[in-house]
Design a protein around this motif. Structure first.
Motif, mmCIF file in Angstrom:
data_model
loop_
_atom_site.group_PDB
_atom_site.id
_atom_site.type_symbol
_atom_site.label_atom_id
_atom_site.label_comp_id
_atom_site.label_asym_id
_atom_site.label_seq_id
_atom_site.Cartn_x
_atom_site.Cartn_y
_atom_site.Cartn_z
ATOM 1 N N ASP A 158 34.759 -15.652 -16.824
ATOM 2 C CA ASP A 158 35.170 -16.236 -15.549
ATOM 3 C C ASP A 158 36.155 -17.388 -15.778
ATOM 4 O OD1 ASP A 158 35.488 -17.203 -13.006
ATOM 5 O OD2 ASP A 158 33.364 -17.592 -12.636
ATOM 6 N N GLU A 175 26.352 -22.482 -14.898
ATOM 7 C CA GLU A 175 25.083 -22.728 -15.566
ATOM 8 C C GLU A 175 25.311 -23.571 -16.805
ATOM 9 O OE1 GLU A 175 22.598 -19.335 -16.152
ATOM 10 O OE2 GLU A 175 23.171 -18.407 -14.245
ATOM 11 N N LEU A 196 25.986 -13.799 -18.158
ATOM 12 C CA LEU A 196 27.053 -14.564 -17.524
ATOM 13 C C LEU A 196 28.383 -13.858 -17.768
ATOM 14 C CD1 LEU A 196 26.290 -18.301 -18.391
ATOM 15 C CD2 LEU A 196 25.974 -17.137 -16.202
ATOM 16 N N ARG A 217 29.173 -26.522 -8.900
ATOM 17 C CA ARG A 217 28.748 -25.351 -8.121
ATOM 18 C C ARG A 217 29.295 -25.399 -6.700
ATOM 19 N NH1 ARG A 217 22.544 -25.479 -10.408
ATOM 20 N NH2 ARG A 217 22.897 -24.114 -12.218
ATOM 21 N N SER A 225 31.710 -18.860 -8.604
ATOM 22 C CA SER A 225 31.403 -18.768 -10.030
ATOM 23 C C SER A 225 29.935 -19.079 -10.296
ATOM 24 C CB SER A 225 32.276 -19.744 -10.826
ATOM 25 O OG SER A 225 33.643 -19.410 -10.717
ATOM 26 N N ARG A 226 29.425 -18.542 -11.403
ATOM 27 C CA ARG A 226 28.068 -18.872 -11.840
ATOM 28 C C ARG A 226 28.143 -20.047 -12.802
ATOM 29 N NH1 ARG A 226 24.834 -13.855 -14.041
ATOM 30 N NH2 ARG A 226 23.377 -15.582 -14.439
#
Length: 271
Positions: free
Chosen positions: A235, A178, A232, A169, A175-176
């Motif tokens: 990406d 997760e 989401l 992160r 970017s997300r």
């Protein structure tokens, strides 16, 4: 032998059908072949005999829009229970339905059938995305073979840590990042550390209660990490950041040395 104690198991995930969305659990039984019921089913392409797989989104673009859940809890040394699949349009298909394969074929727009693993080799395809400049053979399709009598990619249990998630992160704030992007079985909470710490675990043994897991190798990431899942977004920067900062690795695979039960909150040792 040095022993380091970590805080706990933070999350447990099982994926009843290969490449479909899975189930978050409070506890699970780990057998010689990983979490009981993990990748117990797969969708097979009638034309090629290969597994339907989100690693090849050119052929299987909607795998992550399918949700799979067991109707009953899998038990060690018992028959695999039926599974319920929810398709992208909300239809329910049970593995006990006589017309399940016709329903799945209509949904995937390809002739497919639902299967459990056998001792015969089963292969799957993967696509190397063109937009990741650092990768070799960009835009090509590769073929791999699952371990005997499984629908796994490499080994039986897939592990990541909160340390690695949080570090990525920082490296990719746009970017997300997760955990669900990486489809782990176990997420381990490792406090007061930063970095891709699992890299140093290869060859070592994780102890979770009575369970022992031998870390076999780093997990080389693929196009799946870039695909949209629920809210989401797609990406490519997720995979690009892993390639640039850790040679494409994120997490580790493990084989099962000693089976047993694992629960949320269990303490972990590595030796």
């Amino acid at each position: 032998m040095s022993v380091v104690t970590f805080q706990k198991v933070a999350s447990i995930w099982r994926y009843p059908v290969k490449s479909m969305m899975g189930e978050e659990l409070n506890a699970c039984v780990i057998t010689d072949k990983g979490l009981a019921g993990d990748r117990a089913y797969g969708v097979i392409d009638q034309e090629t005999g290969k597994l339907a797989n989100a690693k090849n989104p050119k052929k299987w673009p909607n795998m992550f829009q399918y949700q799979a859940a067991f109707i009953d809890t899998p038990q060690e040394d018992a028959a695999i229970p039926p599974v319920r699949i929810t398709t992208p349009d909300g239809r329910m298909i049970r593995s006990t339905d006589e017309n399940k394969n016709n329903m799945l074929s209509a949904s995937f727009h390809r002739n497919v059938y639902l299967s459990t693993p056998s001792f015969e080799d089963v292969q799957f395809e993967g696509y190397i995305p063109e937009e990741i400049e650092e990768l070799d053979d960009k835009g090509s399709i590769f073929t791999r073979t699952s371990p005997k009598n499984t629908f796994f990619d490499i080994d039986m249990v897939h592990i990541i840590t909160t340390s690695t998630i949080n570090y990525l992160r920082k490296l990719a704030p746009e970017s997300r990042i997760e955990a669900r992007r990486f489809r782990p079985n176990l997420i381990l909470e490792v406090p007061d550390t930063e970095g891709f710490i699992e890299n140093d675990w290869v060859g070592k043994t994780l102890k979770i209660g009575d369970v022992k897991l031998k870390i076999s190798q780093e997990t080389k990431r693929c196009v799946m990490t870039t695909l949209n899942q629920g809210d989401l977004p797609k990406d490519p920067n997720v995979l690009r950041s892993i390639v640039r900062n850790n040679a494409g690795s994120f997490g580790v695979y493990a084989s099962v040395v000693k089976p047993g039960k694992v629960s949320i909150g269990d303490r972990i040792e590595i030796e």
